[in-house]
Design a protein around this motif. Structure first.
Motif: not given
Length: 487
Positions: A184, A186, A189, A231, A255-257
């Protein structure tokens, strides 16, 4: 939109003297201000005016120099912005850190290591600062310090673990494994919170995210590639034969993902014995050209390639001589991000130190200078105990085709005194790979136009937030092994 990563090809143009001196002295803020002043000038006048045959030259042609200089300044500006993010440890703090890691570590040892050039540092705004990974480098390259670690980490197995595979490859010609990985990419945060706050100041409630995640590419070493799950559905997936293959997402996030994938593939390591091969008298000339900025045929690299291959006509022997030089003379050393280095191969040749990607690209550029086709390959090294980033090279010998050179693995085996496995990695790999890339500095499909975190490689992925490429601690990634079954 201009692809800013293309600006890096102009780094060999250098800098104006005032900016160069400020950069070398570590006054990055003032150097950026000088670059901004250059970039603010009227660059619309940089095109040469037409000249009539026999007529006078136009007044003050190209007053600011060649157009590519603007690209060089844009790239250098981003390098100057990033350097202080990588060189963060003041001298006193560096000593304290080593004293907390190594039993009875004395200030005299620190000074001796510093004089020997064992710790990478730069001046940052007048203060000597060490690269964040300096302690990792010392403990990985100085066994006497590693033996005194107060809390030694679990040691990763060395490349010697593949010796049984080597024996099987010699006996049967090949060995394969089925691998499943979950990966993954990303934002952290903290980075997402900062981007969302900036977006809200502009009246928006979301951050526009573009993300690229490496995927296994089609190549002779990989087959049975399946993309098992994501995902969320990607916006698009690059073709299997893309130079740097990725899954791509574009989304507006409140929102973070992270964006992730699970994929499976079969990796096959085929045995080659280049030292006992007969090469064609005439070799092909593809993949023998220079590619800026890092595969540049600099005067030093030209002289080195000429000296290494002097008296040799067989391309296999030339490649072997180059492999020996890199694996036996280059000291493994954790590196600053490739983005902040203007030419990783010329730097390696001068300083004789580097990591896996720098060793691989140095092998490639020396092979190309010697007339031997050579390519980049990279992605992940996959072991049952860990998954990590790795780079290596491929070289072509007609009529036998492509073979491999993993100079970093070979150098590790040289340090361990294992000549058999050092020679294994001249011509061969192992099953512990995930190949995502077959070209250095290749653009994505679709392209990322803001500056990438690593424009050379694509091992963990890239993220862009509201049109700005993320870097360093702004990124978060993961790689988890789900299956490794040797066939």
């Amino acid at each position: 939109m201009k692809n800013l990563n293309a600006c890096l090809a102009s780094l060999n143009l250098g800098l104006p003297d005032d900016v160069r001196r400020l950069k070398e002295a570590g006054y990055y803020t003032e150097a950026i201000a000088r670059i901004d002043a250059y970039l603010a000038e009227d660059w619309t006048k940089t095109q040469n005016q037409p000249v009539q045959p026999g007529g006078p030259l136009p007044e003050n042609p190209t007053p600011h120099g060649v157009d590519a200089m603007r690209d060089a300044l844009l790239a250098q500006r981003e390098i100057l912005r990033r350097l202080p993010l990588d060189y963060t440890v003041p001298e006193a703090q560096a000593l304290e850190l080593l004293q907390s890691l190594v039993r009875d570590f004395a200030p005299e040892e620190f000074r001796a290591l510093d004089r020997a050039g064992a710790m990478d540092w730069r001046f940052v705004e007048g203060e000597k600062r060490y690269i964040r990974s300096f302690a990792e480098t010392l403990l990985a390259t100085h066994p006497e310090l590693a033996a005194r670690q107060i809390d030694p980490p679990q040691q990763h197995p060395s490349w010697e673990r593949y010796e049984p595979e080597h024996e099987q490859m010699v006996r049967t010609g090949a060995v394969s494994a089925d691998i499943t990985l979950e990966t993954s990419i990303g934002m952290s945060d903290e980075a997402f919170a900062a981007a969302l706050a900036a977006a809200k100041q502009q009246g928006r409630s979301t951050v526009h995210i573009r993300a690229w995640l490496p995927l296994p590419a089609a190549c002779p070493a990989q087959s049975n590639i399946t993309l098992d799950s994501f995902t969320e559905p990607p916006t698009c997936i690059a073709p299997e034969d893309a130079a740097q293959r990725t899954a791509y997402w574009e989304a507006d996030l409140a929102e973070n993902r992270p964006f992730g994938a699970v994929y499976s593939y079969r990796t096959t390591a085929r045995y080659a014995d280049p030292l006992h091969m007969q090469a064609d008298p005439v070799q092909p000339d593809f993949d023998t050209q220079e590619e800026l900025p890092h595969l540049e045929f600099t005067p030093y690299l030209r002289a080195l390639a000429t000296q290494l291959t002097q008296g040799l006509t067989d391309p296999v022997q030339k490649a072997k001589r180059i492999y020996d030089y890199v694996t036996l003379n280059t000291h493994y050393h954790y590196q600053p991000p490739y983005f902040v280095q203007e030419n990783i191969t010329d730097g390696c040749a001068h300083n004789r130190r580097g990591d896996c990607g720098i060793m691989a690209s140095t092998f490639i550029v020396l092979c190309r200078l010697a007339g031997i086709p050579a390519q980049w390959q990279s992605g992940l090294v996959v072991r049952r105990e860990m998954v990590g980033c790795h780079d290596w090279a491929a070289f072509y010998i007609a009529p036998h085709g492509w073979m491999y050179a993993d100079c970093s693995a070979g150098a590790s085996m040289a340090r361990a005194g294992n000549e058999k496995m050092r020679l294994h990695y001249f011509g061969n790999l192992d099953t512990g790979r995930m190949v995502a890339n077959r070209a250095l500095c290749a653009p994505f499909d679709p392209p990322m136009c803001s500056f990438r975190a690593d424009p050379c490689d694509n091992q963990v992925g890239e993220v862009e937030a509201d049109g700005v490429g993320l870097y360093g601690e702004q990124l978060q990634w993961s790689q988890t092994l789900r299956r490794y079954e040797t066939l």
